[in-house]
Design a protein around this motif. Structure first.
Motif, PDB file in Angstrom:
ATOM      1  N   ASP A 104      82.417  36.534 -94.906  1.00 43.40           N
ATOM      2  CA  ASP A 104      81.522  35.824 -95.815  1.00 43.40           C
ATOM      3  C   ASP A 104      81.825  34.320 -95.808  1.00 43.40           C
ATOM      4  O   ASP A 104      81.903  33.665 -96.847  1.00 43.40           O
ATOM      5  N   THR A 105      81.999  33.780 -94.611  1.00 42.13           N
ATOM      6  CA  THR A 105      82.367  32.365 -94.441  1.00 42.13           C
ATOM      7  C   THR A 105      81.158  31.469 -94.631  1.00 42.13           C
ATOM      8  O   THR A 105      80.054  31.779 -94.169  1.00 42.13           O
ATOM      9  N   THR A 106      81.388  30.329 -95.279  1.00 40.12           N
ATOM     10  CA  THR A 106      80.364  29.295 -95.420  1.00 40.12           C
ATOM     11  C   THR A 106      80.750  28.108 -94.534  1.00 40.12           C
ATOM     12  O   THR A 106      81.836  27.536 -94.699  1.00 40.12           O
ATOM     13  N   VAL A 107      79.879  27.766 -93.580  1.00 39.32           N
ATOM     14  CA  VAL A 107      80.123  26.628 -92.675  1.00 39.32           C
ATOM     15  C   VAL A 107      79.042  25.590 -92.925  1.00 39.32           C
ATOM     16  O   VAL A 107      77.868  25.844 -92.666  1.00 39.32           O
ATOM     17  N   SER A 108      79.433  24.428 -93.438  1.00 38.37           N
ATOM     18  CA  SER A 108      78.474  23.330 -93.637  1.00 38.37           C
ATOM     19  C   SER A 108      78.711  22.275 -92.570  1.00 38.37           C
ATOM     20  O   SER A 108      79.850  21.863 -92.322  1.00 38.37           O
ATOM     21  N   VAL A 109      77.629  21.862 -91.940  1.00 41.67           N
ATOM     22  CA  VAL A 109      77.710  20.917 -90.812  1.00 41.67           C
ATOM     23  C   VAL A 109      76.932  19.658 -91.162  1.00 41.67           C
ATOM     24  O   VAL A 109      75.743  19.723 -91.490  1.00 41.67           O
ATOM     25  N   GLY A 110      77.600  18.507 -91.115  1.00 43.57           N
ATOM     26  CA  GLY A 110      76.932  17.236 -91.347  1.00 43.57           C
ATOM     27  C   GLY A 110      76.249  16.741 -90.088  1.00 43.57           C
ATOM     28  O   GLY A 110      76.088  17.472 -89.105  1.00 43.57           O
ATOM     29  N   GLU A 111      75.825  15.483 -90.109  1.00 39.32           N
ATOM     30  CA  GLU A 111      75.173  14.889 -88.943  1.00 39.32           C
ATOM     31  C   GLU A 111      76.233  14.554 -87.902  1.00 39.32           C
ATOM     32  O   GLU A 111      77.149  13.772 -88.153  1.00 39.32           O
ATOM     33  N   LEU A 112      76.115  15.166 -86.740  1.00 42.39           N
ATOM     34  CA  LEU A 112      77.117  14.996 -85.677  1.00 42.39           C
ATOM     35  C   LEU A 112      76.548  14.168 -84.532  1.00 42.39           C
ATOM     36  O   LEU A 112      75.359  14.246 -84.224  1.00 42.39           O
ATOM     37  N   ILE A 167      87.239  26.496 -85.889  1.00 35.70           N
ATOM     38  CA  ILE A 167      86.557  27.316 -86.909  1.00 35.70           C
ATOM     39  C   ILE A 167      87.284  28.640 -87.105  1.00 35.70           C
ATOM     40  O   ILE A 167      87.487  29.101 -88.250  1.00 35.70           O
ATOM     41  N   SER A 168      87.682  29.295 -86.005  1.00 35.15           N
ATOM     42  CA  SER A 168      88.376  30.581 -86.136  1.00 35.15           C
ATOM     43  C   SER A 168      89.721  30.406 -86.835  1.00 35.15           C
ATOM     44  O   SER A 168      90.154  31.270 -87.619  1.00 35.15           O
ATOM     45  N   ASN A 169      90.419  29.270 -86.581  1.00 35.58           N
ATOM     46  CA  ASN A 169      91.666  28.984 -87.293  1.00 35.58           C
ATOM     47  C   ASN A 169      91.418  28.848 -88.787  1.00 35.58           C
ATOM     48  O   ASN A 169      92.168  29.366 -89.619  1.00 35.58           O
ATOM     49  N   ALA A 170      90.336  28.146 -89.140  1.00 37.17           N
ATOM     50  CA  ALA A 170      90.004  27.953 -90.553  1.00 37.17           C
ATOM     51  C   ALA A 170      89.685  29.286 -91.217  1.00 37.17           C
ATOM     52  O   ALA A 170      90.040  29.519 -92.382  1.00 37.17           O
ATOM     53  N   ILE A 171      88.998  30.160 -90.475  1.00 39.05           N
ATOM     54  CA  ILE A 171      88.691  31.490 -91.032  1.00 39.05           C
ATOM     55  C   ILE A 171      89.968  32.314 -91.172  1.00 39.05           C
ATOM     56  O   ILE A 171      90.207  32.959 -92.197  1.00 39.05           O
ATOM     57  N   ARG A 172      90.829  32.267 -90.158  1.00 41.11           N
ATOM     58  CA  ARG A 172      92.040  33.101 -90.137  1.00 41.11           C
ATOM     59  C   ARG A 172      92.981  32.728 -91.273  1.00 41.11           C
ATOM     60  O   ARG A 172      93.640  33.578 -91.872  1.00 41.11           O
ATOM     61  N   TYR A 173      93.055  31.424 -91.577  1.00 40.58           N
ATOM     62  CA  TYR A 173      94.007  30.979 -92.596  1.00 40.58           C
ATOM     63  C   TYR A 173      93.293  30.617 -93.902  1.00 40.58           C
ATOM     64  O   TYR A 173      93.672  29.674 -94.584  1.00 40.58           O
ATOM     65  N   SER A 174      92.254  31.388 -94.229  1.00 42.03           N
ATOM     66  CA  SER A 174      91.460  31.069 -95.421  1.00 42.03           C
ATOM     67  C   SER A 174      92.069  31.616 -96.703  1.00 42.03           C
ATOM     68  O   SER A 174      91.725  31.169 -97.801  1.00 42.03           O
ATOM     69  N   GLY A 175      92.943  32.606 -96.622  1.00 43.22           N
ATOM     70  CA  GLY A 175      93.494  33.212 -97.822  1.00 43.22           C
ATOM     71  C   GLY A 175      92.580  34.312 -98.344  1.00 43.22           C
ATOM     72  O   GLY A 175      91.665  34.792 -97.650  1.00 43.22           O
ATOM     73  N   PRO A 176      92.776  34.715 -99.585  1.00 39.56           N
ATOM     74  CA  PRO A 176      91.986  35.838-100.131  1.00 39.56           C
ATOM     75  C   PRO A 176      90.546  35.480-100.437  1.00 39.56           C
ATOM     76  O   PRO A 176      89.681  36.366-100.478  1.00 39.56           O
ATOM     77  N   GLU A 177      90.251  34.208-100.665  1.00 42.13           N
ATOM     78  CA  GLU A 177      88.896  33.805-101.008  1.00 42.13           C
ATOM     79  C   GLU A 177      88.045  33.679 -99.752  1.00 42.13           C
ATOM     80  O   GLU A 177      88.556  33.407 -98.658  1.00 42.13           O
ATOM     81  N   PRO A 178      86.712  33.842 -99.860  1.00 43.15           N
ATOM     82  CA  PRO A 178      85.838  33.624 -98.700  1.00 43.15           C
ATOM     83  C   PRO A 178      86.009  32.200 -98.167  1.00 43.15           C
ATOM     84  O   PRO A 178      86.051  31.239 -98.952  1.00 43.15           O
ATOM     85  N   PRO A 179      86.118  32.046 -96.850  1.00 41.78           N
ATOM     86  CA  PRO A 179      86.365  30.722 -96.276  1.00 41.78           C
ATOM     87  C   PRO A 179      85.197  29.760 -96.516  1.00 41.78           C
ATOM     88  O   PRO A 179      84.030  30.150 -96.439  1.00 41.78           O
ATOM     89  N   VAL A 180      85.555  28.497 -96.811  1.00 43.15           N
ATOM     90  CA  VAL A 180      84.572  27.420 -96.928  1.00 43.15           C
ATOM     91  C   VAL A 180      84.995  26.318 -95.946  1.00 43.15           C
ATOM     92  O   VAL A 180      86.075  25.735 -96.079  1.00 43.15           O
ATOM     93  N   ILE A 181      84.146  26.067 -94.960  1.00 44.07           N
ATOM     94  CA  ILE A 181      84.485  25.114 -93.880  1.00 44.07           C
ATOM     95  C   ILE A 181      83.412  24.038 -93.826  1.00 44.07           C
ATOM     96  O   ILE A 181      82.218  24.343 -93.857  1.00 44.07           O
ATOM     97  N   SER A 182      83.843  22.798 -93.732  1.00 45.35           N
ATOM     98  CA  SER A 182      82.883  21.694 -93.573  1.00 45.35           C
ATOM     99  C   SER A 182      83.232  20.891 -92.317  1.00 45.35           C
ATOM    100  O   SER A 182      84.409  20.610 -92.065  1.00 45.35           O
ATOM    101  N   ILE A 183      82.195  20.540 -91.549  1.00 49.63           N
ATOM    102  CA  ILE A 183      82.357  19.769 -90.303  1.00 49.63           C
ATOM    103  C   ILE A 183      81.542  18.491 -90.448  1.00 49.63           C
ATOM    104  O   ILE A 183      80.328  18.541 -90.645  1.00 49.63           O
ATOM    105  N   ASP A 184      82.218  17.345 -90.361  1.00 51.51           N
ATOM    106  CA  ASP A 184      81.547  16.054 -90.551  1.00 51.51           C
ATOM    107  C   ASP A 184      81.980  15.079 -89.472  1.00 51.51           C
ATOM    108  O   ASP A 184      82.922  15.348 -88.693  1.00 51.51           O
TER     109      ASP A 184
END
Length: 540
Positions: free
Chosen positions: A416-424, A442-459
């Motif tokens: 249930d990962t949320t990936v937000s992508v800015g203007e690249l 991205i996979s590293n961010a998902i793997r080390y997200s902890g118990p909560e659903p991962p939230v990733i932002s790319i800017d």
């Protein structure tokens, strides 16, 4: 010139013959000094300072000194002039000395004219050869000298009346105006032609000037040192004797452009490599009159380049061996790992009543086999990342991130990962490597997200020289003391919570970024999250 004009004015103003003769004698001090001052100025301005020594000035002053002695002792011998009293002209409004000049005067006059003419020739030569920026000021100086010379010559040849009235001091007005324009309009005192000794002889590059017959007409100190010759001794000799196989007779007649090449020759029986640039010399009519040869001894440079090239070849050979070895090891070890996994699976199926201890042993063996498979896959991928700028092309990072998230779709959905992508931006690079970069981040961010659903932002932001990309998560974070090691292959930082992984992901990312000429860094706080910062250079 001021002394000349003032004393002649006082001579004209004098009311008696004695007064006029006194100021006439004083006037001859300037007459004797001006030619010497002029030739000294000409030597300085035209870059011949080395000729203007105290000895030179003393030698040039011998005749004027004798002349002045004769001027002030003239009543005893009359070698300078014979005076016939005072003559009235223009209805008595002007009183002039009626005189006839003697042989000593004419000898000095010829001497003075020779010095003035020599200075004028030096300026005329400079006018022809100097760059355009100097020609106007040189022309002003030359004209300023010629006008009083012409006026003085006209006075002594009786070309006008009254013949005993000297117009030379009055011509200095024109000279002063011309010199004023040269100084303030054409920067006489700022744009002085630099002496040859100040530039040519201090260059570290050798300069040789040859004429149309390939004879050396000039050579600087650097060239003489490079060729190990006496510069004065080789003047007038053929350049082929000093530097064989450098200039051919056809080049001077046919080639009108600069030519650069390298030649190998023996200097004092030692092989040397010289970088030679041949530039044509032409006269004012664009007719070829010779060439300048610029020499650089690149023997040590070429030897160093050959040594570096040989070392580079050795390094490349070692790299190829390492790549072959890594590939072989990866393939050879993956097969036993697969075999181990199959045996473990067969044991589990055939032995349904395993003890707890045996079940734990098989679980550890299964985990180790899977970890070995992952490490070998990562090692193989790491060894295959190569820098090849020929493959660089404009790559849209928006499309790259889209491909990376598509390939990780199942992991993103399961967690249930949320990936937000800015203007690249669009960058220069290799697409599949950049996709691999973002897959790992991205996979590293998902793997080390902890118990909560991962939230990733790319800017992305940008500076004048580079694109700055950030991948930020709100995961478990990394101990600050471990941050400097996280980019090493198979090295993992200490996290707040244990998570699976081989520790190769960030090492792969670092190698990809460095292959693109960039850099990568990381900022992290335990329990709060991690930000990976990627800097990629801007390219055309």
């Amino acid at each position: 010139m001021m002394l000349w004009a003032v004393t002649y004015g006082l001579q004209i103003a004098g009311a008696t013959e004695g007064t006029k003769l006194f100021w006439a004698n004083a006037n001859h001090i300037a007459v004797a000094a001006v030619p010497i001052a002029w030739i000294g100025f000409a030597l300085q301005f035209t870059g011949r300072d080395h000729l203007l020594t105290p000895r030179t000035v003393g030698t040039l002053s011998v005749i004027p000194s004798v002349y002045l002695v004769l001027v002030w002792t003239n009543p005893r011998h009359e070698l300078i002039r014979q005076s016939f009293g005072v003559q009235s002209v223009h209805d008595g409004s002007l009183l002039l000395i009626d005189q006839a000049f003697g042989p000593a005067f004419w000898i000095h006059a010829v001497y003075g004219y020779a010095l003035m003419a020599t200075g004028a020739v030096l300026f005329a030569q400079l006018f022809v050869w100097a760059p355009k920026v100097y020609r106007r000021q040189v022309g002003m100086l030359l004209l300023g000298a010629v006008i009083p010379m012409a006026a003085n010559l006209a006075f002594h040849t009786n070309l006008y009346t009254p013949s005993n009235f000297d117009l030379t001091p009055f011509s200095f007005v024109a000279t002063g105006v011309l010199f004023f324009v040269a100084i303030y309009q054409y920067q006489l005192l700022d744009l002085v032609p630099i002496a040859r000794e100040s530039v040519v002889d201090t260059l570290t590059e050798g300069i040789i000037v040859v004429d149309k017959r390939n004879q050396i007409v000039d050579i600087n100190n650097a060239a003489a040192t490079i060729l190990e010759v006496d510069g004065d001794a080789v003047l007038g000799t053929s350049v082929h004797q000093v530097l064989p196989d450098v200039v051919t007779d056809e080049e001077l007649s046919e080639d009108k452009s600069s030519v650069s090449n390298e030649v190998t020759c023996k200097i004092d029986e030692t092989p040397r490599t010289l970088a030679v640039t041949k530039t044509p010399l032409v006269d004012v009519n664009e007719n070829p009159i010779g060439r300048t040869l610029t020499l650089r001894d690149v023997t040590e440079t070429r030897a160093l380049e050959a040594e570096v090239s040989a070392q580079l070849d050795e390094v490349m050979a070692v790299n190829r061996e390492l790549e072959t070895f890594t590939t072989a090891i990866s393939h050879d070890l993956r097969q036993p790992a697969r075999t181990t996994e199959r045996y473990i699976d067969r044991v589990r199926r055939s032995e349904t009543d395993l003890s707890t201890e045996n079940d734990e042993i098989l679980a550890v063996a299964q985990t180790n086999a899977e970890r070995m498979q992952s490490m070998l896959s990562d090692l193989l991928a790491y060894s295959r990342i190569e820098r090849n700028e020929d493959q660089f092309e404009p790559i849209s990072l928006t499309a790259v991130v889209d491909q990376a998230t598509t390939s990780l779709r199942f992991s993103i959905e399961e967690t249930d990962t949320t990936v937000s992508v800015g203007e690249l931006p669009t960058v220069s690079g290799i697409e599949h490597q950049l996709v691999r970069l973002f897959q790992n981040l991205i996979s590293n961010a998902i793997r080390y997200s902890g118990p909560e659903p991962p939230v990733i932002s790319i800017d992305a932001t940008a500076t004048e020289t580079e694109h700055v990309l950030t991948v930020t998560d709100e995961g478990v974070g990394i101990d600050p003391d471990e941050l400097e090691y996280v980019f090493e292959l198979f090295t993992r930082g200490q996290h707040a919570e244990p998570v699976p992984g081989t520790g190769a992901g960030l090492a792969l990312c670092k190698k990809i970024v460095e292959q693109h000429g960039g850099s990568i860094g990381i900022e992290s706080t335990l329990g709060e999250g991690t930000t990976v910062i990627v800097r990629l250079p801007k390219r055309e």
